[in-house]
Scaffold this motif. Sequence first.
Motif, PDB file in Angstrom:
ATOM      1  N   ILE A 145       3.422   5.908  -5.702  1.00 19.42           N
ATOM      2  CA  ILE A 145       3.132   6.079  -7.128  1.00 19.42           C
ATOM      3  C   ILE A 145       2.063   7.159  -7.283  1.00 19.42           C
ATOM      4  O   ILE A 145       2.172   8.053  -8.117  1.00 19.42           O
ATOM      5  N   GLY A 146       1.067   7.102  -6.416  1.00 19.20           N
ATOM      6  CA  GLY A 146      -0.080   8.014  -6.516  1.00 19.20           C
ATOM      7  C   GLY A 146       0.253   9.466  -6.255  1.00 19.20           C
ATOM      8  O   GLY A 146      -0.411  10.353  -6.786  1.00 19.20           O
ATOM      9  N   TYR A 147       1.257   9.732  -5.415  1.00 15.69           N
ATOM     10  CA  TYR A 147       1.593  11.136  -5.152  1.00 15.69           C
ATOM     11  C   TYR A 147       2.804  11.608  -5.947  1.00 15.69           C
ATOM     12  O   TYR A 147       3.294  12.710  -5.728  1.00 15.69           O
ATOM     13  N   VAL A 175       2.116   1.753  -3.623  1.00 15.09           N
ATOM     14  CA  VAL A 175       1.039   2.304  -4.444  1.00 15.09           C
ATOM     15  C   VAL A 175       0.805   3.774  -4.092  1.00 15.09           C
ATOM     16  O   VAL A 175       0.617   4.627  -4.970  1.00 15.09           O
ATOM     17  N   THR A 176       0.863   4.087  -2.798  1.00 16.04           N
ATOM     18  CA  THR A 176       0.690   5.478  -2.366  1.00 16.04           C
ATOM     19  C   THR A 176       1.760   6.375  -2.968  1.00 16.04           C
ATOM     20  O   THR A 176       1.466   7.478  -3.459  1.00 16.04           O
ATOM     21  N   GLY A 186       0.819  -1.214   0.000  1.00 17.86           N
ATOM     22  CA  GLY A 186       0.000   0.000   0.000  1.00 17.86           C
ATOM     23  C   GLY A 186       0.850   1.259   0.000  1.00 17.86           C
ATOM     24  O   GLY A 186       0.479   2.266  -0.586  1.00 17.86           O
ATOM     25  N   ARG A 187       2.018   1.158   0.642  1.00 17.50           N
ATOM     26  CA  ARG A 187       2.913   2.320   0.659  1.00 17.50           C
ATOM     27  C   ARG A 187       3.572   2.535  -0.694  1.00 17.50           C
ATOM     28  O   ARG A 187       3.867   3.674  -1.063  1.00 17.50           O
TER      29      ARG A 187
END
Lengths: 408, 408
Positions: free
Chosen positions: A331-333, A328-329, A325-326
């Motif tokens: 990547i998202g920011y 993916v996070t 999840g970290r």
Amino acid sequence: MQAISNHKVVVLKEKGVTLPKGFNAGGMNCGIKKGKLDLGYIVSEVPATAAGVYTTNIFQAAPLVVTQESIAKEHKIQAVLVNSGNANACTGEQGLKDASTMQKAFANELGIPEHLVAVTATGVIGELLPMEKINPGIGQILQAENEAEENFIQAILTTDTAVKHIAVQTQIDGKTVSIGGAAKGSGMIHPNMATMLGFITTDANIAHEDLLFALKEVTNQTFNMITVDGDTSTNDMVLVMANGLAENNLLTKDHPDWDGFVTGLKIVSEELAKKIARDGEGATKLIEVTVEGAQNQKDASIVGKSIISSSLVKTAIFGTDANWGRIVTAIGYSGVQIQPNAIKVAIGPYQVFENGLPCPFDEAEVKNYLEQETIKIFVELNLGNHSATAWGCDLTYDYVKINGSYRT
Amino acid sequence: MQAISNHKVVVLKEKGVTLPKGFNAGGMNCGIKKGKLDLGYIVSEVPATAAGVYTTNIFQAAPLVVTQESIAKEHKIQAVLVNSGNANACTGEQGLKDASTMQKAFANELGIPEHLVAVTATGVIGELLPMEKINPGIGQILQAENEAEENFIQAILTTDTAVKHIAVQTQIDGKTVSIGGAAKGSGMIHPNMATMLGFITTDANIAHEDLLFALKEVTNQTFNMITVDGDTSTNDMVLVMANGLAENNLLTKDHPDWDGFVTGLKIVSEELAKKIARDGEGATKLIEVTVEGAQNQKDASIVGKSIISSSLVKTAIFGTDANWGRIVTAIGYSGVQIQPNAIKVAIGPYQVFENGLPCPFDEAEVKNYLEQETIKIFVELNLGNHSATAWGCDLTYDYVKINGSYRT
């Protein structure tokens, strides 16, 4: 690493900057540090074509200013003098004078023009160099007992726990051309051009513009793709010296063996960069993030660096926690426009995220994978065909320990 | 904090979201977490004008999607339902369904339209919500024994070690208007719009556009100026509810008491933001960086955030090491065009850098200053008259401990 084209490049892991013909190196303790080598040199028998890349930090250290001005004169140097333990950064006019004094003194010892000597430094910021120790050191450093590549690679270290060197050989015009490298770097590492110092020697015969072109291209894919702590130092520099003693025909981008040379340069640079990342302050693991399927090279690099720079990803890997999840996070920011549902993420051989959802995986297996010393993360963006690889390290108790008490 | 204009704003540190007229709050344990409250609500007696700011992370969590769509309908909400322990992020279609289910169920309990309920979540990423626990919880949460602001501010926490709340009162049209706030946030904090959740209530009578304008302006100077670890969460959100029960004339930017309201909103937001930074995972100190003399506001913010985000500055402050060179380095790599020789840097009352050179200072005195719980760093760029303040925390062994083992 891209495919190695048709050019055979032989990797010699035990060799370094003195493998290419005509290069010597050495080091000594002149008293900046207690009981450790702190002054080192590389010298070529003949003037070498030189190209450098330097930190983008506005507070560029004094020796970098002096070195850049000198190289600009005829794009040649014959020697490099490095001190560790003091960065000679944020030291004003006196810092510039001290850097020039070091340059002149070493040029005198060698009997060569001063602009053929590059100077550089790494260590504490904002303290004046102890010239009363360095000057006598320069007077003694060329003594035979100091000459050894092992002394040089030791003398450039600060908080590093390991020496960093490699060499390769390839054929150009039927001549054996060697490329050797040495580097230091452990903290304040987020090169845009980190303190990261890289020294590469080669006996290739190559013109300055072509050498600089190759260095920039390779640096962007290697040294500039590592991070330890996201801090870009005042002293970063990678310097290549090509002395031509391999006697190949002048190497240009049109030369049939160009790719072999660049591949060799890239292998040396990538290996040094990875050694720096693995030896990041307090690190226990090397992390390698490969991003594929990006719309362009820049996006791939930004996503890779965003993941490798995340303190949460770094601590999770230290804790052998498959906390995708970290990833993916991060990547998202990153700021890169991606499609959340198109992304795939894998930790080593284990797919952990796909179609916007976590994949089922065996926690124990992935945890076991994360116990290894090299952790690979793969990201597929599914938007194009560009890729990039970034390297970093885990964030550990020892990073905090080392940096909570570095200076005092 | 800017000057408070002529408007008297009274700060009530012990109060929070239920100070404004017509707001109730509560919380309970529904079983997501063991032995800690994990489900909380705020309810207004009447529909309240609503404005929200949301994370810029592309992987925006499911409840944020649902909440934004609902608020868009008539810019009003009457209730907020929050769960902690599970972020409902990266959970795909099922995540969206679960968020909607929570919204509908709570709306049913309250007997109001579902779009008047905002839902939000904080916790682990990528796991589906345990609806078998949440659904029964929603059925019981409005029971009298759960109603208490203290329960709400507890129910929204994850790795936080302290509750975070404040309230202020000011006069508008001779009417007392209250603004109350509560927040959570400790890790994955680098808001652009961190997991950071902020809830602000007010009984002011104000239109949606003006409320949103005020919220955005204030958020950029407060919540968006903090960092714990540089990671921007998937779940960040600040929500303001204004129910109008103070019965002032409709508040607009032209209203003589506008400044008083915005000042009050800023005090609440800044206090909550600072409480989040001080409670950063593993933190022992709040760090406040004030940058003055910038050419524009954006440059001041970038320089402040560059310093507050530096792992090397954060560890030095943990180690009470007056390592100003790391501060100067972070200014130098911020990307803002500055003049190295024009800059001044102070650590608390101690000037440490000026005219491109370190200033002499008493190491023991500065070390003593750095032992305090709030550390202030001042930077003067001498290029203009814009300023910004950023807040963060030190980087400690406990940050690594907490994040090396958060999930498993």
